[in-house]
Design a protein around this motif. Structure first.
Motif, PDB file in Angstrom:
ATOM      1  N   UNK A 161     -18.654 -23.874  -4.133  1.00 61.24           N
ATOM      2  CA  UNK A 161     -19.412 -22.620  -4.220  1.00 61.24           C
ATOM      3  C   UNK A 161     -19.322 -22.046  -5.636  1.00 61.24           C
ATOM      4  N   UNK A 162     -18.172 -22.229  -6.270  1.00 65.50           N
ATOM      5  CA  UNK A 162     -18.042 -21.746  -7.652  1.00 65.50           C
ATOM      6  C   UNK A 162     -19.080 -22.422  -8.539  1.00 65.50           C
ATOM      7  N   UNK A 163     -19.231 -23.734  -8.366  1.00 65.98           N
ATOM      8  CA  UNK A 163     -20.215 -24.454  -9.178  1.00 65.98           C
ATOM      9  C   UNK A 163     -21.636 -23.999  -8.851  1.00 65.98           C
ATOM     10  N   UNK A 164     -21.875 -23.765  -7.573  1.00 61.33           N
ATOM     11  CA  UNK A 164     -23.215 -23.310  -7.187  1.00 61.33           C
ATOM     12  C   UNK A 164     -23.508 -21.930  -7.772  1.00 61.33           C
ATOM     13  N   UNK A 165     -22.487 -21.095  -7.831  1.00 64.01           N
ATOM     14  CA  UNK A 165     -22.682 -19.783  -8.420  1.00 64.01           C
ATOM     15  C   UNK A 165     -22.985 -19.926  -9.915  1.00 64.01           C
ATOM     16  N   UNK A 166     -22.305 -20.861 -10.552  1.00 60.46           N
ATOM     17  CA  UNK A 166     -22.571 -21.110 -11.972  1.00 60.46           C
ATOM     18  C   UNK A 166     -24.026 -21.544 -12.163  1.00 60.46           C
ATOM     19  N   UNK A 167     -24.487 -22.412 -11.284  1.00 60.33           N
ATOM     20  CA  UNK A 167     -25.890 -22.853 -11.361  1.00 60.33           C
ATOM     21  C   UNK A 167     -26.833 -21.656 -11.214  1.00 60.33           C
ATOM     22  N   UNK A 178     -38.011 -23.009   3.564  1.00 64.23           N
ATOM     23  CA  UNK A 178     -37.646 -21.598   3.471  1.00 64.23           C
ATOM     24  C   UNK A 178     -36.754 -21.157   4.618  1.00 64.23           C
ATOM     25  N   UNK A 179     -36.299 -22.116   5.415  1.00 62.63           N
ATOM     26  CA  UNK A 179     -35.345 -21.749   6.463  1.00 62.63           C
ATOM     27  C   UNK A 179     -34.018 -21.421   5.799  1.00 62.63           C
ATOM     28  N   UNK A 180     -33.233 -20.544   6.444  1.00 62.76           N
ATOM     29  CA  UNK A 180     -31.924 -20.243   5.852  1.00 62.76           C
ATOM     30  C   UNK A 180     -31.130 -21.520   5.622  1.00 62.76           C
ATOM     31  N   UNK A 181     -30.485 -21.584   4.474  1.00 60.96           N
ATOM     32  CA  UNK A 181     -29.756 -22.803   4.125  1.00 60.96           C
ATOM     33  C   UNK A 181     -28.576 -23.004   5.053  1.00 60.96           C
ATOM     34  N   UNK A 182     -28.160 -24.249   5.119  1.00 61.38           N
ATOM     35  CA  UNK A 182     -26.976 -24.553   5.913  1.00 61.38           C
ATOM     36  C   UNK A 182     -25.761 -24.082   5.141  1.00 61.38           C
ATOM     37  N   UNK A 183     -24.627 -24.167   5.835  1.00 62.91           N
ATOM     38  CA  UNK A 183     -23.431 -23.661   5.191  1.00 62.91           C
ATOM     39  C   UNK A 183     -23.132 -24.445   3.920  1.00 62.91           C
ATOM     40  N   UNK A 184     -22.514 -23.709   2.997  1.00 62.72           N
ATOM     41  CA  UNK A 184     -22.316 -24.268   1.675  1.00 62.72           C
ATOM     42  C   UNK A 184     -21.133 -25.203   1.560  1.00 62.72           C
ATOM     43  N   UNK A 185     -20.273 -25.158   2.488  1.00 60.59           N
ATOM     44  CA  UNK A 185     -19.113 -26.020   2.307  1.00 60.59           C
ATOM     45  C   UNK A 185     -18.260 -26.087   3.552  1.00 60.59           C
ATOM     46  N   UNK A 186     -17.054 -26.430   3.339  1.00 55.95           N
ATOM     47  CA  UNK A 186     -16.105 -26.678   4.410  1.00 55.95           C
ATOM     48  C   UNK A 186     -15.835 -25.407   5.198  1.00 55.95           C
ATOM     49  N   UNK A 216     -22.636 -14.367  -5.236  1.00 61.00           N
ATOM     50  CA  UNK A 216     -21.306 -13.847  -5.563  1.00 61.00           C
ATOM     51  C   UNK A 216     -20.589 -13.407  -4.285  1.00 61.00           C
ATOM     52  N   UNK A 217     -21.363 -12.823  -3.362  1.00 58.67           N
ATOM     53  CA  UNK A 217     -20.750 -12.398  -2.110  1.00 58.67           C
ATOM     54  C   UNK A 217     -20.283 -13.609  -1.297  1.00 58.67           C
ATOM     55  N   UNK A 218     -21.090 -14.665  -1.329  1.00 62.30           N
ATOM     56  CA  UNK A 218     -20.673 -15.892  -0.634  1.00 62.30           C
ATOM     57  C   UNK A 218     -19.381 -16.412  -1.274  1.00 62.30           C
ATOM     58  N   UNK A 219     -19.353 -16.376  -2.590  1.00 58.27           N
ATOM     59  CA  UNK A 219     -18.144 -16.848  -3.284  1.00 58.27           C
ATOM     60  C   UNK A 219     -16.950 -15.974  -2.914  1.00 58.27           C
ATOM     61  N   UNK A 220     -17.189 -14.666  -2.820  1.00 58.43           N
ATOM     62  CA  UNK A 220     -16.097 -13.771  -2.410  1.00 58.43           C
ATOM     63  C   UNK A 220     -15.582 -14.160  -1.022  1.00 58.43           C
ATOM     64  N   UNK A 221     -16.528 -14.492  -0.143  1.00 61.36           N
ATOM     65  CA  UNK A 221     -16.149 -14.896   1.208  1.00 61.36           C
ATOM     66  C   UNK A 221     -15.327 -16.171   1.193  1.00 61.36           C
ATOM     67  N   UNK A 222     -15.756 -17.116   0.394  1.00 56.49           N
ATOM     68  CA  UNK A 222     -15.017 -18.386   0.317  1.00 56.49           C
ATOM     69  C   UNK A 222     -13.649 -18.156  -0.326  1.00 56.49           C
TER      70      UNK A 222
END
Lengths: 500, 423
Positions: free
Chosen positions: A252-258, A489-497, A215-221
């Protein structure tokens, strides 16, 4: 023609007191059976309690539904946490309640094994038909006889299989052993349930934490998009650039839904295990996974082996097979029926005697059964050996995974997460000097959030592994989930643009 | 050496101004012979001023002016507090200015204390081909630790420079360059009161670091006058009526149009020689392309503090990122609130430009060793400049050029002031 039972005292007694006698016997029988059944289940509870003593979980199996509901109501009043979730599951899990009945089935089998086979009564009542041609009659236990020319004949005999009487003692021992195996299976199921509830709770907590971070990532986006919309509104970015920001937001919205779906699935798993339905599904639980517990020593594998219910059950089964093999080897005479016979002719001249029937082991000397049980015995011995080898190997894997995950968690806490936070701080400094734009600064923040999400995933995986490890130490089998390869388990890459 | 240094200090010899009065004192002559940039007598020329650098001393050896250049790593303070790890000569970048007179025979010993092979090219000079200093083509490389001697006659006069001709893209990018001034043997046709040398250069030094990135082809972020950035650049000082000469040289990757306020000047020469008087034309901006020198001359008539800068706007700024999102005119109030919740300390910037950057730099943490993009405080407000920027300080009368440090005092009624806005 009068029946020999006509007007006998026994007949009269049965005729007048049958309902009463049957009722008393039924109540006695049922209550005895229920008491024994509950005692068996409580035995299992005590065994499991001994096995999971280190975890601090109070194992109270309550087969009595009334008492179970009473206790569950008390637990329902407390906030749902791991320990009372386990206790509720032990009282209310629908599958476990079904599994209790398997113990009842085995208890019945044991009781059956201790009951002698019923004697067989044979009787013939023959009347003479003088006008008709004489036809030989078949009399069970006697064979074909010429019909008596007298008016009537009565033959009565009682026989029992005496070989079965001799075998009954051994078969009762076998049944008792089977009963113990069944108790072990139930113990294993109870331990599995405890583990499953633990895993479900850890999964729910981990997924909830990830949802919060998502949710915080989504807030950032969303902030990024808001900035882009403002830039677009005043003519600073093109439609294409704005569309890129919008696409990133949608992604990111879709990923949050997932992620929300993951939380829902985890929640429903808890509902299933705890037997919740209706209003009881509206529970809440702290969504915070704690730091790792203590490590597990190399020597623990011995404890896992000595506690292993699978090994113990296999050893019991070997004992059963050996006993059954012994019985079959000893059964030289397959069947021997002995009985008493009484015969009356014209209802005036009675005669009594002994009857017998013996199967002569000329062709079938039970050798095939001996072969079958010998093979079954060898099979079970190999299985025992295999269980031991696999258990040791899988325990090692599980323990190593456990230690690896502790190492990763410590690495994340001491290095990865502080560095990600430092990158945000340094990015802010670069932003202040106009060496970075707000999008890049936000990206650094989201990168930190993604690292935290990866950390939570490892923490969740740790607790699941820990639950499986405790499960094995308590005597259970290793679950498939624990043996799955660890995902990246490495931190994921950025989620989008990212954009700028 | 130490003794000589102390002697020079005692005599208050001003190397930058070249006033080597020590030569007037026979008593000290023998002691100074090997260490001062002077010959047996006072120089027959008016020495140049290379602000923040100075000139290279020499000694006379068998009638040959012998200079000693040492190629080495240097630490250069671009502005107070901001020190960078460069390469240069004799402890500085650009290297010290070599000054000689047309007709001199010079011997330049070059010692290589760099970790890489080196060779020095004397840009614009006519000399034997084997002295041209092109590694591999006209000579062997000067390996680390080696010293090579370049010796030739100076057959021309004018503004020249030296730079490596070995792994140039790296060594020049690291700061290796210097002026080579050959004064005319017959003296200047017109007396030059103030003769300045300013080397133009540009660098890519990522924020938070100290070493130039020699791989850069674009996106340079520091633009320097003699490897200094404003407010670290020294002013150009002149008295009203002085004849001022400024020699620019440039071997960076781009051209630099240098503009000076308050004067009109003539471009009088290049590294190729003097421009005929009838070909000179007045201008206020001279473009100095890569690989060239441009010499301008002017006589200031108006006192004041006049900006002196490259007219490529981003060259008069210090480090900044050029790929920032354009937020001019963007209402960031709502975004700022949300961002500061996520990232405490966040402050929206750029809606109305970068004017506030100088002030922000004072209270907002920034990367280490990275000067603010715009800096400098003037008598009225922040100056909002950086990089290739300095001030031409013209005063009515000057008794001590070194003492001209304060701001110009404007006569009453000569400063723009606020008036009511017309309806």
């Amino acid at each position: 023609m009068k029946s020999i039972f006509h007007n006998s005292p026994a007949t009269r007694l049965l005729a007048h007191r049958t309902p009463l006698v049957l009722g008393v016997l039924t109540i006695f029988a049922v209550s005895c059976k229920t008491v024994r059944h509950h005692a068996d289940i409580r035995d299992v509870g005590r065994d499991v309690q001994r096995r999971v003593a280190d975890s601090g979980v109070a194992v109270k199996l309550e087969p009595d539904r009334h008492l179970a509901d009473e206790r569950k109501r008390t637990l329902d009043e407390k906030p749902l946490g791991l320990r009372n979730a386990i206790q509720i599951a032990l009282l209310n899990n629908p599958q476990l309640l079904q599994d209790y009945e398997a113990l009842g089935v085995e208890r019945a089998a044991l009781r059956h094994a201790t009951i002698l086979r019923n004697p067989t009564i044979h009787f013939d009542i023959l009347e003479s038909f003088e006008d008709e041609e004489s036809v030989p009659l078949f009399v069970p236990g006697v064979g074909f006889v010429e019909p008596d020319t007298r008016d009537a004949q009565f033959h009565f005999s009682v026989t029992m299989d005496f070989i079965d009487v001799i075998r009954r003692h051994e078969m009762a021992k076998v049944s008792r052993a089977r009963m113990e195996v069944e108790k072990m299976r139930l113990s294993e199921k109870v331990i599995r349930l405890i583990t499953d509830v633990s895993i479900a709770v850890y999964t729910y907590q981990g997924e909830s934490m990830k949802l919060s971070l998502m949710q915080k990532v989504l807030d950032g986006v969303a902030v990024r998009l808001e900035m882009a919309l403002e830039q677009h509104r005043v003519g600073n970015i093109s439609d294409l650039t704005l569309a890129g920001h919008q696409a990133a937001y949608q992604d990111i919205t879709l990923k949050r839904t997932d992620q929300q779906r993951n939380v829902t699935v985890a929640r429903e798993r808890i509902n299933q295990l705890l037997g919740f339905w209706g209003e009881s599904t509206a529970w809440s639980m702290p969504t915070e996974l704690t730091r790792p517990g203590s490590s597990v020593s190399d020597e623990s594998v011995d404890r896992a082996i000595s506690n292993s219910l699978a090994i113990e059950a296999a050893m019991y089964e070997i004992g059963i097979l050996k006993r059954e093999l012994g019985v079959n080897k000893a059964t030289i005479i397959p069947a021997l029926e002995l009985g008493l016979i009484r015969e009356e002719e014209d209802f005036h001249i009675p005669a009594s005697g002994v009857s017998g029937a013996l199967e002569i082991p000329i062709f079938d000397r039970n050798q095939t059964e001996v072969e079958r049980y010998t093979a079954l015995l060898r099979q079970k011995e190999h299985e025992l050996s295999s269980i031991g080898i696999h258990l040791r190997s899988e325990f090692r894997l599980l323990r190593e995974l456990h230690d690896e995950l502790i190492g990763k968690i410590e690495y994340y806490e001491s290095a990865v997460l502080p560095l990600k936070s430092r990158i945000v701080k340094l990015s802010l400094e670069h932003y202040n000097g106009m060496f970075l734009g707000p999008y890049a600064l936000l990206e650094a923040k989201m990168d930190e959030l993604r690292a935290r999400k990866a950390y939570v995933e490892i923490l969740k995986k740790y607790w699941i592994t820990r639950a499986e490890l405790d499960h094995v130490l308590a005597g259970g089998r290793i679950g498939d989930a624990a043996m799955e390869p660890v995902a990246d388990t490495a931190p994921a890459k950025k989620d989008g643009h990212g954009g700028h | 050496m130490e003794k000589a240094r102390l002697l020079m200090k005692k005599l208050k010899i001003d190397r930058m101004r070249g006033s080597y009065c020590a030569a007037l004192l026979p008593f000290w002559l023998s002691a100074l012979l090997t260490v001062t940039p002077s010959s047996h007598a006072a120089p027959s020329y008016n020495p140049v001023i290379t602000p923040d650098v100075g000139s290279l001393p020499y000694k006379m050896v068998d009638g040959v002016k012998e200079f000693h250049l040492i190629a080495e790593k240097v630490k250069r303070e671009f502005a107070p507090g901001y020190v960078f790890d460069c390469w240069g000569y004799n402890g500085t970048t650009p290297g010290p200015t070599i000054e000689a007179v047309e007709g001199d025979r010079v011997r330049i010993l070059v010692t290589n204390r760099l970790p890489a092979p080196h060779a020095v090219h004397w840009h614009g000079l006519f000399l034997p081909n084997g002295m041209d200093g092109v590694g591999g083509l006209t000579q062997s490389y000067i390996q680390p630790g080696q010293t090579f001697a370049y010796e030739f006659d100076l057959v021309q006069h004018g503004t020249f420079f030296y730079h490596p001709h070995a792994d140039e893209s790296v060594q020049i990018a690291m700061g290796m360059e210097g002026f080579f001034i050959i004064h005319p043997k017959d003296g200047e046709p017109k007396k030059i009161d103030r003769d300045y040398c300013i080397f133009l250069h540009m660098w890519q030094i990522p924020p938070g670091t100290s070493k130039p990135n020699p791989n850069a082809m674009f996106d340079f972020n520091y633009f320097t006058f003699n490897s200094r950035i404003y407010p670290g650049t020294s002013p150009v000082i002149a008295q009203k009526g002085d004849r001022v000469r400024v020699r620019f040289a440039n071997i960076s990757m781009e051209s630099h149009p240098i503009h000076i306020h308050g004067v009109s000047f003539l471009v009088t020469a290049t590294e190729g020689g003097q421009i005929a008087e009838n070909a000179q034309h007045p201008t206020t901006t001279v473009n100095v392309p890569p690989g060239t020198a441009k010499v301008i001359e002017f006589v200031p008539e108006y006192s004041g503090d006049w900006p002196f800068h490259c007219h490529k706007t981003h060259h008069a700024m210090n480090a900044m990122e050029h790929n920032l999102p354009n937020v001019i005119g963007v209402d960031q109030d709502a975004v700022e609130q949300k961002m500061s919740k996520m990232i405490p300390g966040y402050m929206a910037m750029g809606t109305s430009g970068m004017h506030e950057m100088g002030e922000h730099a004072e209270h907002m943490p920034a990367p280490k060793n990275t000067p603010p993009m715009m800096a400098g405080v003037g008598p009225f407000a922040r100056i909002n400049m950086g990089g290739m920027f300095t001030v031409l300080k013209v005063r009515d009368t000057i008794t001590d050029y070194d003492a001209v440090t304060g701001w110009y005092e404007h006569p009453p009624g000569t400063v723009a002031e606020e008036v009511p806005t017309p309806e």
